[in-house]
Design an enzyme around this catalytic site. Structure first.
Site, PDB file in Angstrom:
ATOM      1  N   LYS A  40       0.838  -1.205   0.000  1.00 26.91           N
ATOM      2  CA  LYS A  40       0.000   0.000   0.000  1.00 26.91           C
ATOM      3  C   LYS A  40       0.874   1.256   0.000  1.00 26.91           C
ATOM      4  O   LYS A  40       2.080   1.176   0.274  1.00 26.91           O
ATOM      5  CB  LYS A  40      -0.915  -0.015   1.231  1.00 26.91           C
ATOM      6  CG  LYS A  40      -0.175  -0.043   2.572  1.00 26.91           C
ATOM      7  CD  LYS A  40      -1.117  -0.387   3.723  1.00 26.91           C
ATOM      8  CE  LYS A  40      -0.373  -0.401   5.053  1.00 26.91           C
ATOM      9  NZ  LYS A  40      -1.235  -0.928   6.150  1.00 26.91           N
ATOM     10  N   ARG A 140     -10.553  -0.169  14.858  1.00 30.36           N
ATOM     11  CA  ARG A 140     -10.521   0.517  13.561  1.00 30.36           C
ATOM     12  C   ARG A 140     -11.680   0.043  12.679  1.00 30.36           C
ATOM     13  O   ARG A 140     -12.592   0.790  12.410  1.00 30.36           O
ATOM     14  CB  ARG A 140      -9.160   0.289  12.895  1.00 30.36           C
ATOM     15  CG  ARG A 140      -8.878   1.194  11.737  1.00 30.36           C
ATOM     16  CD  ARG A 140      -7.404   1.227  11.363  1.00 30.36           C
ATOM     17  NE  ARG A 140      -6.871  -0.043  10.894  1.00 30.36           N
ATOM     18  CZ  ARG A 140      -5.619  -0.208  10.485  1.00 30.36           C
ATOM     19  NH1 ARG A 140      -4.772   0.812  10.485  1.00 30.36           N
ATOM     20  NH2 ARG A 140      -5.191  -1.377  10.069  1.00 30.36           N
ATOM     21  N   HIS A 170      -6.168  -7.618  13.338  1.00 32.74           N
ATOM     22  CA  HIS A 170      -4.966  -6.775  13.296  1.00 32.74           C
ATOM     23  C   HIS A 170      -4.618  -6.376  14.727  1.00 32.74           C
ATOM     24  O   HIS A 170      -5.480  -5.918  15.476  1.00 32.74           O
ATOM     25  CB  HIS A 170      -5.276  -5.533  12.447  1.00 32.74           C
ATOM     26  CG  HIS A 170      -4.073  -4.707  12.097  1.00 32.74           C
ATOM     27  ND1 HIS A 170      -2.946  -5.235  11.497  1.00 32.74           N
ATOM     28  CD2 HIS A 170      -3.817  -3.379  12.234  1.00 32.74           C
ATOM     29  CE1 HIS A 170      -2.064  -4.266  11.286  1.00 32.74           C
ATOM     30  NE2 HIS A 170      -2.559  -3.140  11.731  1.00 32.74           N
ATOM     31  N   ARG A 223       0.670 -10.838   6.631  1.00 29.60           N
ATOM     32  CA  ARG A 223       0.624  -9.584   5.879  1.00 29.60           C
ATOM     33  C   ARG A 223       1.907  -8.821   6.208  1.00 29.60           C
ATOM     34  O   ARG A 223       1.985  -8.105   7.196  1.00 29.60           O
ATOM     35  CB  ARG A 223      -0.607  -8.758   6.293  1.00 29.60           C
ATOM     36  CG  ARG A 223      -1.932  -9.508   6.188  1.00 29.60           C
ATOM     37  CD  ARG A 223      -3.104  -8.603   6.561  1.00 29.60           C
ATOM     38  NE  ARG A 223      -3.016  -8.049   7.891  1.00 29.60           N
ATOM     39  CZ  ARG A 223      -3.553  -8.591   8.987  1.00 29.60           C
ATOM     40  NH1 ARG A 223      -4.238  -9.713   8.925  1.00 29.60           N
ATOM     41  NH2 ARG A 223      -3.402  -7.999  10.160  1.00 29.60           N
ATOM     42  N   TYR A 268      14.355  31.528   6.127  1.00 24.36           N
ATOM     43  CA  TYR A 268      13.164  32.270   6.574  1.00 24.36           C
ATOM     44  C   TYR A 268      13.219  32.570   8.071  1.00 24.36           C
ATOM     45  O   TYR A 268      13.617  31.724   8.874  1.00 24.36           O
ATOM     46  CB  TYR A 268      11.907  31.451   6.295  1.00 24.36           C
ATOM     47  CG  TYR A 268      11.540  31.393   4.837  1.00 24.36           C
ATOM     48  CD1 TYR A 268      11.203  32.547   4.139  1.00 24.36           C
ATOM     49  CD2 TYR A 268      11.528  30.182   4.163  1.00 24.36           C
ATOM     50  CE1 TYR A 268      10.857  32.493   2.789  1.00 24.36           C
ATOM     51  CE2 TYR A 268      11.184  30.112   2.818  1.00 24.36           C
ATOM     52  CZ  TYR A 268      10.845  31.276   2.143  1.00 24.36           C
ATOM     53  OH  TYR A 268      10.515  31.216   0.822  1.00 24.36           O
ATOM     54  N   CYS A 314      13.017  25.036   3.940  1.00 23.14           N
ATOM     55  CA  CYS A 314      12.119  25.720   2.998  1.00 23.14           C
ATOM     56  C   CYS A 314      11.297  24.673   2.238  1.00 23.14           C
ATOM     57  O   CYS A 314      11.470  23.476   2.416  1.00 23.14           O
ATOM     58  CB  CYS A 314      12.918  26.551   1.998  1.00 23.14           C
ATOM     59  SG  CYS A 314      14.094  27.690   2.748  1.00 23.14           S
ATOM     60  N   ASP A 316      11.465  23.860  -0.914  1.00 23.89           N
ATOM     61  CA  ASP A 316      12.218  23.112  -1.927  1.00 23.89           C
ATOM     62  C   ASP A 316      13.722  23.086  -1.693  1.00 23.89           C
ATOM     63  O   ASP A 316      14.452  22.518  -2.492  1.00 23.89           O
ATOM     64  CB  ASP A 316      11.983  23.727  -3.311  1.00 23.89           C
ATOM     65  CG  ASP A 316      10.555  24.178  -3.493  1.00 23.89           C
ATOM     66  OD1 ASP A 316       9.679  23.305  -3.517  1.00 23.89           O
ATOM     67  OD2 ASP A 316      10.319  25.398  -3.557  1.00 23.89           O
TER      68      ASP A 316
HETATM   69  C1  PLP Z   1      -0.546  -1.781   6.916  1.00 25.00           C
HETATM   70  C2  PLP Z   1      -1.086  -3.057   7.438  1.00 25.00           C
HETATM   71  C3  PLP Z   1      -0.241  -4.162   7.592  1.00 25.00           C
HETATM   72  C4  PLP Z   1       1.255  -4.096   7.416  1.00 25.00           C
HETATM   73  O1  PLP Z   1       1.813  -3.590   8.612  1.00 25.00           O
HETATM   74  P1  PLP Z   1       3.399  -3.560   8.832  1.00 25.00           P
HETATM   75  O2  PLP Z   1       3.555  -3.057  10.219  1.00 25.00           O
HETATM   76  O3  PLP Z   1       3.929  -2.585   7.830  1.00 25.00           O
HETATM   77  O4  PLP Z   1       3.891  -4.927   8.615  1.00 25.00           O
HETATM   78  C5  PLP Z   1      -0.813  -5.367   7.942  1.00 25.00           C
HETATM   79  N1  PLP Z   1      -2.146  -5.466   8.169  1.00 25.00           N
HETATM   80  C6  PLP Z   1      -2.980  -4.417   8.064  1.00 25.00           C
HETATM   81  C7  PLP Z   1      -4.435  -4.599   8.328  1.00 25.00           C
HETATM   82  C8  PLP Z   1      -2.482  -3.175   7.715  1.00 25.00           C
HETATM   83  O5  PLP Z   1      -3.312  -2.135   7.623  1.00 25.00           O
END
Ligand code: PLP
Length: 377
Positions: A40, A140, A170, A223, A268, A314, A316
């Site tokens: 992602k 979440r 998660h 994941r 600045y 700044c 850039d």
């Molecule tokens: C982003 C995400 C992950 C990956 O997490 P890491 O800490 O980068 O390994 C896994 N599961 C879910 C649901 C996430 O949103």
């Protein structure tokens, strides 16, 4: 924003490091456990498509993204493996997901009902693969009640348009030393799983931190996100069980070098004043590139020497104090290695009071990405 190739600021992505991190992790999993690469947010700033390809070569058998658009971008690049959208997608996109064989996350019964109305309009669609999210304490998305979960599973199993492909949760604290909350979530997960009489194709609970530091029972997919990119999910709180290699470096060049007299101001607000005659270099990167304003005072590496950013960052450009006159064109390392010294994304994160995830994801796509090829092994 326009990608700026003709400016000497660039990100270097080491594809061998990515390969190593995924391959090493995959090798440590049980034979029946798959690794889905979390790509992602443009692969955490590393570039979606090149990273996905390396992960696939290294043993990833699927991908996780945050949005439908990211999933479609993978499909358009001929990535044919399973793809799971981790976030909640609009039920209106269910038909697109079905056609593209993209798996979607479901967190409540309302979503199922609404998606059904969009899918029933077209009886020629392929089935839509669904993963049920269980909210065991992350707070979440996802089911929190067993009866709703059971109802969802029943609806999916009775429907011709849906396939129950996965179930997951998660963890909120897998990167912390204290295991108390993790254990609480795991207990809740196991309790909710008691209403799942037939396990779907994928049961998954582990992000990188969970896969690195927790024995995760009865799951058959991880994941894997931040670990792909070679960063320790805990920052520096817990040691890694095996080596991960950082894949991202950020480089630029000195584009202007001058000496200023004692008392002269830089940037600045004229907040910085030279205490003696000083050599000042200018580097073409700024907060519009994701180099945060609060990185004023942080060092960069030039000719193996740490040089502090002086005055305000700044949009850039930034200015640094040089120990002596350095040549225009000298290489600047903002993240990465220069000789014996190294600036890690973690060091940048600590300096700016955030986590390395935010630093790497925040590097704007104005900065071109260069890819170091894999070394054959
Ligand atoms: C982003 C995400 C992950 C990956 O997490 P890491 O800490 O980068 O390994 C896994 N599961 C879910 C649901 C996430 O949103």
């Amino acid at each position: 924003m326009q990608k700026s190739y003709l400016r000497p600021t660039y990100i270097e992505v080491d594809q061998q490091a990515i390969y190593h991190n995924v391959h090493e992790t995959k090798n440590r999993l049980h034979d029946d456990t798959e690794l889905f690469a979390v790509v992602k947010a443009d692969a955490y700033g590393h570039g979606l498509i090149p990273v996905a390809r390396v992960c696939r070569e290294a043993g990833a058998t699927g991908f996780c993204v945050a949005t439908m658009d990211e999933a479609i971008a993978l499909r358009n690049a001929q990535i044919t493996e399973p793809i799971l959208v981790l976030g909640i997608t609009s039920p209106q996109t269910a038909a697109i997901a079905a056609v593209q064989h993209i798996s979607l996350t479901v967190g409540d019964l309302d979503w199922l009902a609404e998606a059904t109305t969009y899918l029933q309009a077209d009886t020629n669609l392929p089935v839509l693969n669904l993963h049920l999210a269980l909210d065991t304490g992350m707070g979440r998305i996802g089911f929190t009640e067993k009866n709703n979960l059971a109802a969802a599973i029943q609806q999916i199993n009775e429907s011709l348009t849906f396939n129950f492909e996965g179930i997951f949760t998660h963890f909120a604290t897998a990167d912390e030393i204290d295991q108390h909350y993790f254990d609480q979530q795991l207990a809740k997960f196991n309790d909710m799983m008691s209403v799942v009489s037939q396990r779907p194709r994928y049961v998954h609970v582990a992000n990188s931190a969970t896969s690195l530091w927790h024995q995760v029972c009865h799951a058959n997919m991880i994941r894997f996100g931040i670990g792909i990119y070679g960063l320790n999910p805990s920052g520096s709180a817990i040691e890694l069980p095996y080596e991960l290699q950082p894949a991202l470096s950020l480089y630029s060049e000195l584009v202007f070098v001058k000496q200023i007299p004692a008392g002269a101001a830089v940037s600045y607000g004229a907040t910085y004043h030279a205490s003696t005659a000083e050599w000042i270099g200018t580097i073409p990167i700024g907060y519009a590139d994701g180099w945060l304003r609060r990185l004023s005072g942080m060092t960069v590496l030039i000719n193996g020497v740490r040089c502090p950013i002086v005055g305000r960052v700044c949009m850039d450009q930034i200015m640094v104090r040089l120990p002596e006159k350095f040549a225009v064109g000298a290489k600047v390392t903002l993240i990465g290695r220069d000789g014996d010294d190294e600036i890690s994304a973690q060091e940048v994160a600590e300096y700016s009071n955030t986590i390395h995830y935010e630093i790497i994801c925040g590097l704007h796509d104005r900065i071109p990405r260069h890819y170091l090829p894999r070394r054959e092994d």
